[in-house]
Structures are given as C-alpha cells and as structure tokens.
Design a protein around this motif. Structure first.
Motif, PDB file in Angstrom:
ATOM      1  N   ASP A  70      47.498  42.078  26.629  1.00  0.00           N
ATOM      2  CA  ASP A  70      47.189  41.237  25.464  1.00  0.00           C
ATOM      3  C   ASP A  70      45.975  40.347  25.713  1.00  0.00           C
ATOM      4  OD1 ASP A  70      49.353  42.309  24.064  1.00  0.00           O
ATOM      5  OD2 ASP A  70      50.732  40.761  24.787  1.00  0.00           O
ATOM      6  N   GLY A  71      44.979  40.903  26.415  1.00  0.00           N
ATOM      7  CA  GLY A  71      43.728  40.183  26.605  1.00  0.00           C
ATOM      8  C   GLY A  71      43.743  39.132  27.698  1.00  0.00           C
ATOM      9  N   LYS A  72      44.787  39.098  28.512  1.00  0.00           N
ATOM     10  CA  LYS A  72      44.875  38.120  29.596  1.00  0.00           C
ATOM     11  C   LYS A  72      45.354  38.817  30.867  1.00  0.00           C
ATOM     12  CE  LYS A  72      44.048  34.395  27.052  1.00  0.00           C
ATOM     13  NZ  LYS A  72      42.909  33.468  27.289  1.00  0.00           N
ATOM     14  N   ALA A  73      44.856  38.344  32.025  1.00  0.00           N
ATOM     15  CA  ALA A  73      45.385  38.831  33.297  1.00  0.00           C
ATOM     16  C   ALA A  73      46.787  38.270  33.487  1.00  0.00           C
ATOM     17  CB  ALA A  73      44.482  38.410  34.449  1.00  0.00           C
ATOM     18  N   ARG A  74      47.720  39.143  33.860  1.00  0.00           N
ATOM     19  CA  ARG A  74      49.107  38.716  34.032  1.00  0.00           C
ATOM     20  C   ARG A  74      49.620  39.125  35.409  1.00  0.00           C
ATOM     21  NH1 ARG A  74      49.932  35.866  29.098  1.00  0.00           N
ATOM     22  NH2 ARG A  74      49.042  37.116  27.408  1.00  0.00           N
ATOM     23  N   ILE A  92      41.272  35.716  43.900  1.00  0.00           N
ATOM     24  CA  ILE A  92      40.730  34.431  43.454  1.00  0.00           C
ATOM     25  C   ILE A  92      39.208  34.447  43.393  1.00  0.00           C
ATOM     26  CG2 ILE A  92      40.471  31.992  44.079  1.00  0.00           C
ATOM     27  CD1 ILE A  92      43.302  32.064  45.159  1.00  0.00           C
ATOM     28  N   GLY A  93      38.583  34.986  44.431  1.00  0.00           N
ATOM     29  CA  GLY A  93      37.124  34.907  44.532  1.00  0.00           C
ATOM     30  C   GLY A  93      36.379  35.680  43.483  1.00  0.00           C
ATOM     31  N   THR A  94      37.015  36.663  42.842  1.00  0.00           N
ATOM     32  CA  THR A  94      36.316  37.464  41.843  1.00  0.00           C
ATOM     33  C   THR A  94      36.549  36.966  40.427  1.00  0.00           C
ATOM     34  OG1 THR A  94      38.166  39.017  41.947  1.00  0.00           O
ATOM     35  CG2 THR A  94      36.196  39.574  43.204  1.00  0.00           C
ATOM     36  N   CYS A  95      37.317  35.901  40.246  1.00  0.00           N
ATOM     37  CA  CYS A  95      37.544  35.346  38.901  1.00  0.00           C
ATOM     38  C   CYS A  95      36.393  34.418  38.542  1.00  0.00           C
ATOM     39  CB  CYS A  95      38.864  34.588  38.840  1.00  0.00           C
ATOM     40  SG  CYS A  95      39.159  33.835  37.212  1.00  0.00           S
ATOM     41  N   GLU A 121      35.989  32.565  36.031  1.00  0.00           N
ATOM     42  CA  GLU A 121      36.401  31.387  35.267  1.00  0.00           C
ATOM     43  C   GLU A 121      37.242  30.415  36.102  1.00  0.00           C
ATOM     44  OE1 GLU A 121      35.122  31.098  32.358  1.00  0.00           O
ATOM     45  OE2 GLU A 121      34.295  33.125  32.398  1.00  0.00           O
ATOM     46  N   GLY A 122      37.534  30.766  37.344  1.00  0.00           N
ATOM     47  CA  GLY A 122      38.377  29.905  38.166  1.00  0.00           C
ATOM     48  C   GLY A 122      39.787  29.776  37.617  1.00  0.00           C
ATOM     49  N   ALA A 123      40.280  30.863  37.014  1.00  0.00           N
ATOM     50  CA  ALA A 123      41.583  30.817  36.347  1.00  0.00           C
ATOM     51  C   ALA A 123      42.748  31.135  37.274  1.00  0.00           C
ATOM     52  CB  ALA A 123      41.589  31.793  35.167  1.00  0.00           C
ATOM     53  N   ILE A 124      42.462  31.557  38.513  1.00  0.00           N
ATOM     54  CA  ILE A 124      43.523  31.976  39.424  1.00  0.00           C
ATOM     55  C   ILE A 124      43.580  31.029  40.615  1.00  0.00           C
ATOM     56  CG2 ILE A 124      44.460  33.883  40.775  1.00  0.00           C
ATOM     57  CD1 ILE A 124      42.758  35.791  39.159  1.00  0.00           C
ATOM     58  N   ARG A 125      44.781  30.663  40.972  1.00  0.00           N
ATOM     59  CA  ARG A 125      44.989  29.817  42.144  1.00  0.00           C
ATOM     60  C   ARG A 125      46.270  30.253  42.839  1.00  0.00           C
ATOM     61  NH1 ARG A 125      47.761  24.134  40.273  1.00  0.00           N
ATOM     62  NH2 ARG A 125      49.159  25.001  38.682  1.00  0.00           N
ATOM     63  N   VAL A 126      46.460  29.763  44.063  1.00  0.00           N
ATOM     64  CA  VAL A 126      47.693  30.014  44.794  1.00  0.00           C
ATOM     65  C   VAL A 126      48.542  28.755  44.732  1.00  0.00           C
ATOM     66  CG1 VAL A 126      48.716  30.522  47.041  1.00  0.00           C
ATOM     67  CG2 VAL A 126      46.621  31.693  46.345  1.00  0.00           C
ATOM     68  N   ILE A 127      49.787  28.918  44.306  1.00  0.00           N
ATOM     69  CA  ILE A 127      50.716  27.797  44.269  1.00  0.00           C
ATOM     70  C   ILE A 127      51.945  28.152  45.102  1.00  0.00           C
ATOM     71  CG2 ILE A 127      49.953  27.079  41.984  1.00  0.00           C
ATOM     72  CD1 ILE A 127      52.582  28.308  40.876  1.00  0.00           C
ATOM     73  N   GLU A 128      52.842  27.195  45.247  1.00  0.00           N
ATOM     74  CA  GLU A 128      54.112  27.453  45.922  1.00  0.00           C
ATOM     75  C   GLU A 128      55.231  27.212  44.925  1.00  0.00           C
ATOM     76  OE1 GLU A 128      56.357  25.433  49.619  1.00  0.00           O
ATOM     77  OE2 GLU A 128      54.459  26.410  50.133  1.00  0.00           O
ATOM     78  N   ARG A 129      56.065  28.220  44.709  1.00  0.00           N
ATOM     79  CA  ARG A 129      57.185  28.108  43.766  1.00  0.00           C
ATOM     80  C   ARG A 129      58.283  29.085  44.161  1.00  0.00           C
ATOM     81  NH1 ARG A 129      57.457  32.605  40.587  1.00  0.00           N
ATOM     82  NH2 ARG A 129      55.521  33.641  39.898  1.00  0.00           N
ATOM     83  N   LEU A 162      38.141  41.464  36.187  1.00  0.00           N
ATOM     84  CA  LEU A 162      37.463  41.564  37.481  1.00  0.00           C
ATOM     85  C   LEU A 162      38.415  41.348  38.649  1.00  0.00           C
ATOM     86  CD1 LEU A 162      34.116  39.666  36.732  1.00  0.00           C
ATOM     87  CD2 LEU A 162      34.476  42.128  36.929  1.00  0.00           C
ATOM     88  N   CYS A 163      39.533  40.700  38.406  1.00  0.00           N
ATOM     89  CA  CYS A 163      40.502  40.451  39.479  1.00  0.00           C
ATOM     90  C   CYS A 163      41.329  41.687  39.817  1.00  0.00           C
ATOM     91  CB  CYS A 163      41.440  39.308  39.081  1.00  0.00           C
ATOM     92  SG  CYS A 163      42.321  39.595  37.520  1.00  0.00           S
ATOM     93  N   ILE A 164      41.418  42.634  38.896  1.00  0.00           N
ATOM     94  CA  ILE A 164      42.334  43.762  39.066  1.00  0.00           C
ATOM     95  C   ILE A 164      41.995  44.627  40.286  1.00  0.00           C
ATOM     96  CG2 ILE A 164      43.372  45.774  37.961  1.00  0.00           C
ATOM     97  CD1 ILE A 164      44.072  43.060  36.668  1.00  0.00           C
TER      98      ILE A 164
END
Length: 294
Positions: A32-36, A50-53, A55-63, A18-20
C-alpha cells in the motif's frame, strides 16, 4: 521477548523500496505504498536497511518481538538463489553475528546446499568465485595497511592516518582483530570537520570510532557495543574527542557507561574541540551564549 528490531516511520516513508534489496531475510515489503515489516520472525535487528533509506524513516528500536529464527529465514532465502545466500552470510559476518552465521551454514549443509564463496568479514573471500554485492558492504571489518589510502603525503598534502574500516560505531564489528592491543579514538562525528589537523594530531596510531550522541537513535546500543569491545580485547588507552556544544559531551558519557559495564579500567584522555577549530583550554568546555539570547 524484548529485543532489537526495525521500526518504520510511516509518515516519512515514501514507499521507494530502496530498503528492500538490503534485507535478504525478507522481513520488508512495500505494501500500500509504504515499506512494512511483514514478520518479526525474519528481522534480525541489525539495521542493514537503514543506510539506504533516503528519508531516514527506518530505525532500530527495542521492543517485545517474536524471537528471530535463522532457520526460518534460510528457508525463505535459499529459493532466491546463490547471490542472496551469499549476501545474507556476509551480512551476518559483517555485523559480528558468528552464532547466526554458523546456524545458516549448518542449515545449508544439512539440506545438501553448497555454501557459496563469500567474503569472511575481512578475512578474504572463501573460494574462487567473483565478488557479489554485499547486503551491508560498509560494515565489513577491514584493516588499512600503511600507504593503502594513496600517496596524499606527496605534493605537500596531509598524510591520511586512518587504520581501519568501518569507523561508525553502528557498523563496527566488536570481534574485529584490529581492536587487539589498540589505542582507541572515540569521537563525535562533527569533530573531524571542525578540527583541520584531526589526522595528524589525534588519529595517528589509533583505531577510530565515531558517533553522534544527540542524533543517533541507539545510544544504549552504543554502550553495549563498546562494552563488548572493551571486554573482548586488550585496549591500551582511550582518547575521547567531542565538540564544545553540551550535547556532544554525551560521547564521554557513553564511554564511561561502557567501561562500567565491562568492568575494565582503561586510561581515558578527554579533549574538547571548539567550533572555531581549536583544542579547548581549561575553562573552555561548553559553548557560551551571547547576551540577550535564551
């Protein structure tokens, strides 16, 4: 360089995809069955996915990440057609990324590609083409004229006082015109549910921003965004509302840090809301533990 970028929790991700569609830049694929995240180069770190996930699996980080390249992104977007180009332009404007937007338009112009009619972030549609789904519709800055919210005041119902959209700080555009000469109401996102007269007693005449200092992942980003709002606009006053629970007092912490960073002096009025639905009196600032509990 260190910058904001998407991070995906593989344990939470179900590969639903759904995030795509909400990443026209092409940074995400299901493999392989996972969003990458397939390329740092294509991820702008704005978090439209983020809003369409569910499962809450996506976040924004700083790296540390390869710098985002708008021209490389446009090279992947253009072959996907006008609707995707339009969605990308609206996505950039909806997040206040005017610089990247200009780069995208320059790429189209330089390559002889027509700039499609698109929503200019609350300023109206440029051109006569019908609206297409936006990549991030919830983030488009919009003022709400008096009476647009309906006729709730009739038949004895409370009159809505919301003056603008969006209200979530993550989605707010720091350049939105409704911040000019505004009285801000900055609230923990549980407050309107706990306090039944929220619209009448606090929201009237104010521009609203909400967030949760405990559960939201990018509190440092909130400090940065509020500081930008304070710096770019004349803010007349700030009202801070938070629940009595200790973690919610982080709303005031974020506001104070943002004021420090902006160098602005703005009057702040802080109010605490009890879980019983009342405004706290002096001395009723934090939830009390019952005897015998840790």
């Amino acid at each position: 360089m260190k910058r904001k970028i998407i991070d995906i929790d593989e344990e939470k991700c179900t590969g639903c995809g759904l995030c795509i569609p909400d990443c026209p830049e092409g940074a995400l694929q299901v493999i392989d069955g996972k969003a990458r995240l397939v390329s740092d180069l294509f991820c702008d770190g704005l978090g439209a996915c983020i809003g369409t996930c569910p499962e809450g699996a996506i976040r924004v980080i700083e790296r540390e990440a390869v710098p985002y390249d708008e021209k490389a992104v446009m090279a992947t977007i253009v072959p996907q057609g006008e609707a995707v180009i339009r969605a990308h332009l609206e996505h950039l404007l909806g997040h206040g990324e005017e610089g990247l937007y200009r780069q995208a338009v320059e790429y189209l112009t330089a390559n002889g590609i027509p700039v499609p009619p698109h929503d200019t972030a609350g300023g109206g549609r440029a051109g006569p083409a019908p609206a297409a789904p936006m990549a991030c519709p919830g983030s488009t800055a919009r003022s709400l004229p008096e009476g647009e919210a309906g006729e709730a005041g009739r038949a004895g119902r409370a009159e809505p006082a919301l003056r603008q959209w969006p209200v979530q700080l993550t989605l707010a555009n720091p350049g939105a015109a409704y911040f000019d000469d505004a009285d801000l109401l900055i609230s923990g996102d549980c407050v309107p549910f706990a306090y039944p007269e929220f619209h009448r007693d606090f929201l009237q005449g104010r521009v609203l921003l909400i967030f949760c200092p405990k559960l939201d992942t990018d509190v440092a980003g909130y400090v940065t965004k509020l500081a930008e709002i304070f710096s770019r606009h004349t803010i007349r006053s700030i009202t801070v509302l938070h629940m009595e629970v200790p973690c919610c007092s982080g709303v005031r912490y974020v506001v104070d840090r943002a004021l420090e960073r902006s160098g602005k002096t703005i009057p702040v009025n802080e109010q605490t809301i009890l879980i019983t639905g009342r405004v706290a009196e002096e001395g009723e600032r934090t939830i009390r533990r019952r005897p015998g509990r840790g």
